[in-house]
Design an enzyme around this catalytic site. Structure first.
Site, PDB file in Angstrom:
ATOM      1  N   HIS A 136      -7.151  -3.075  10.555  1.00 51.81           N
ATOM      2  CA  HIS A 136      -7.155  -2.864   9.102  1.00 51.81           C
ATOM      3  C   HIS A 136      -5.946  -4.293   8.941  1.00 51.81           C
ATOM      4  O   HIS A 136      -4.930  -4.009   8.715  1.00 51.81           O
ATOM      5  CB  HIS A 136      -7.003  -1.422   8.199  1.00 51.81           C
ATOM      6  CG  HIS A 136      -5.775  -1.019   9.135  1.00 51.81           C
ATOM      7  ND1 HIS A 136      -6.132   0.738   8.634  1.00 51.81           N
ATOM      8  CD2 HIS A 136      -4.823  -1.130   8.729  1.00 51.81           C
ATOM      9  CE1 HIS A 136      -4.209   0.980   9.546  1.00 51.81           C
ATOM     10  NE2 HIS A 136      -3.851  -0.279   9.394  1.00 51.81           N
TER      11      HIS A 136
ATOM     12  N   ASP B   9       0.619  -1.107   0.304  1.00 53.61           N
ATOM     13  CA  ASP B   9      -0.331   0.554   0.006  1.00 53.61           C
ATOM     14  C   ASP B   9       0.718   1.110  -0.285  1.00 53.61           C
ATOM     15  O   ASP B   9       2.059   1.299  -0.241  1.00 53.61           O
ATOM     16  CB  ASP B   9      -0.943   0.067   1.099  1.00 53.61           C
ATOM     17  CG  ASP B   9      -0.555  -0.226   2.887  1.00 53.61           C
ATOM     18  OD1 ASP B   9       0.508  -0.636   2.628  1.00 53.61           O
ATOM     19  OD2 ASP B   9      -0.943  -0.616   3.474  1.00 53.61           O
TER      20      ASP B   9
ATOM     21  N   GLU C  25      -9.593  -0.762   5.276  1.00 53.05           N
ATOM     22  CA  GLU C  25     -10.188   0.097   6.079  1.00 53.05           C
ATOM     23  C   GLU C  25     -11.234  -1.074   6.977  1.00 53.05           C
ATOM     24  O   GLU C  25     -12.064  -1.877   6.108  1.00 53.05           O
ATOM     25  CB  GLU C  25     -10.022   1.579   6.444  1.00 53.05           C
ATOM     26  CG  GLU C  25      -9.455   2.230   6.085  1.00 53.05           C
ATOM     27  CD  GLU C  25      -8.632   1.938   7.207  1.00 53.05           C
ATOM     28  OE1 GLU C  25      -8.493   1.298   8.557  1.00 53.05           O
ATOM     29  OE2 GLU C  25      -8.389   3.493   7.230  1.00 53.05           O
TER      30      GLU C  25
ATOM     31  N   ASN D 222      -7.395  -0.437  13.941  1.00 52.14           N
ATOM     32  CA  ASN D 222      -8.769  -0.557  13.623  1.00 52.14           C
ATOM     33  C   ASN D 222      -8.961  -1.772  13.227  1.00 52.14           C
ATOM     34  O   ASN D 222     -10.081  -2.168  12.454  1.00 52.14           O
ATOM     35  CB  ASN D 222      -9.402   0.433  13.125  1.00 52.14           C
ATOM     36  CG  ASN D 222      -8.557   0.149  11.713  1.00 52.14           C
ATOM     37  OD1 ASN D 222      -7.586   0.035  11.724  1.00 52.14           O
ATOM     38  ND2 ASN D 222      -9.080   1.861  11.270  1.00 52.14           N
TER      39      ASN D 222
HETATM   40  C1  F6R Z   1       1.680  -0.325   6.274  1.00 51.41           C
HETATM   41  C2  F6R Z   1       0.549  -1.324   6.357  1.00 51.41           C
HETATM   42  C3  F6R Z   1      -0.325  -1.013   8.009  1.00 51.41           C
HETATM   43  C4  F6R Z   1       0.250  -1.584   9.166  1.00 51.41           C
HETATM   44  C5  F6R Z   1      -0.729  -1.905   9.834  1.00 51.41           C
HETATM   45  C6  F6R Z   1       0.179  -1.927  10.659  1.00 51.41           C
HETATM   46  O1  F6R Z   1       1.918  -1.236   4.596  1.00 51.41           O
HETATM   47  O2  F6R Z   1      -0.541  -2.000   5.763  1.00 51.41           O
HETATM   48  O3  F6R Z   1      -1.507  -1.959   7.382  1.00 51.41           O
HETATM   49  O4  F6R Z   1       0.354  -2.946   8.824  1.00 51.41           O
HETATM   50  O5  F6R Z   1      -1.417  -0.006   9.907  1.00 51.41           O
HETATM   51  O6  F6R Z   1       1.539  -1.069  11.399  1.00 51.41           O
HETATM   52  P1  F6R Z   1       2.422  -1.204  12.377  1.00 51.41           P
HETATM   53  O7  F6R Z   1       3.402  -2.134  11.991  1.00 51.41           O
HETATM   54  O8  F6R Z   1       3.355   0.175  12.082  1.00 51.41           O
HETATM   55  O9  F6R Z   1       1.818  -1.600  14.146  1.00 51.41           O
END
Ligand code: F6R
Length: 242
Positions: free
Chosen positions: A138, A67, A143, A136
């Site tokens: 995701h 992403d 989302e 959340n």
């Molecule tokens: C980032 C992504 C997000 C993260 C998620 C957890 O490329 O795809 O979905 O994997 O927000 O983020 P961290 O690892 O920073 O807790």
């Protein structure tokens, strides 16, 4: 889905990096898809160390980024592009033609989605997808509320994502839209690893693994994937029933 609980973040990262190594050794033309974020940071460092030590050739391996933040250039260290390049891509001998990252600065993000889907289609889909889980629930920028039928798409980011996302940036940054692979890509990936560590992820892991599988909790979809592994440390597992 397999659930693996590790005593700590280091052992979790060791095991996840071994899984990636096994994939690229088994299939020299594998297609990898990696998330950015804090969770996989150590896993990627270990993966690069092990790949270099084993002199693995990445010239026929393909790589896509999961992403990107829309409006954030690759030069910004908070961008997924910067993160993946810095931790993984620049250290290994990938061929540029085999790397495809969303361009968050594109004037036409919808076209960016089509280009990503086309790239993956031509490569035969993702072999190994490594994802984290947001506060959340995701996955990527899928989302809560998103349909699992989507491929790449543009997303209006939820407040949790835009506020938690500030941790990646040096200065306060306006984050509104994201561009992401869809949950359909995840469901079609041959193997999926979902990593989570730390007490702060305990509640979301409990919801994803023990409550109903639902669009409201995108991470719960991993339970429907036949070849997925949820790799978490004891802290992230601390609210699970058993
Ligand atoms: C980032 C992504 C997000 C993260 C998620 C957890 O490329 O795809 O979905 O994997 O927000 O983020 P961290 O690892 O920073 O807790």
């Amino acid at each position: 889905m397999k659930l693996s609980v590790f005593p700590n973040y280091r052992l979790l990262s060791e095991k996840a990096s071994d899984e990636i190594i096994q994939m690229v050794q088994k299939k020299p033309t594998a297609v990898l898809c990696f998330a950015s974020g804090d969770t996989p940071r150590l896993c990627y460092q270990l993966f690069v160390e092990k790949a270099k030590a084993a002199k693995i050739d990445f010239s026929a391996i393909s790589f896509v980024g999961l992403d990107e933040w829309v409006g954030i250039p690759p030069s910004n260290e908070g961008s997924c592009h910067f993160f993946l390049n810095n931790l993984v891509l620049k250290h290994l001998n990938f061929s540029n033609a085999n790397i495809h990252l969303f361009d968050g600065m594109s004037d036409d993000p919808i076209q960016e989605c089509r280009k990503m889907d086309q790239f993956l289609h031509e490569k035969g889909g993702v072999d190994l997808m490594l994802v984290g889980v947001g506060m959340n629930g995701h996955i990527g920028f899928n989302e809560p509320g998103i349909s699992s039928h989507y491929y790449s798409h543009l997303v209006e980011l939820h407040n949790t994502t835009t506020s938690v996302g500030q941790k990646y940036f040096k200065d306060a940054t306006s984050l509104k839209l994201g561009i992401t692979l869809g949950l359909n890509h995840l469901l079609e990936a041959k193997e999926v690893l979902m990593l989570a560590n730390g007490l702060k992820k305990a509640l979301v892991i409990k919801k994803a693994l023990e409550e109903n599988i639902s669009d409201q909790m995108p991470a719960s979809i991993i339970r429907t994937h036949p070849n997925s592994e949820v790799m978490i440390d004891e802290e992230a597992a601390s609210m699970l029933r058993s």
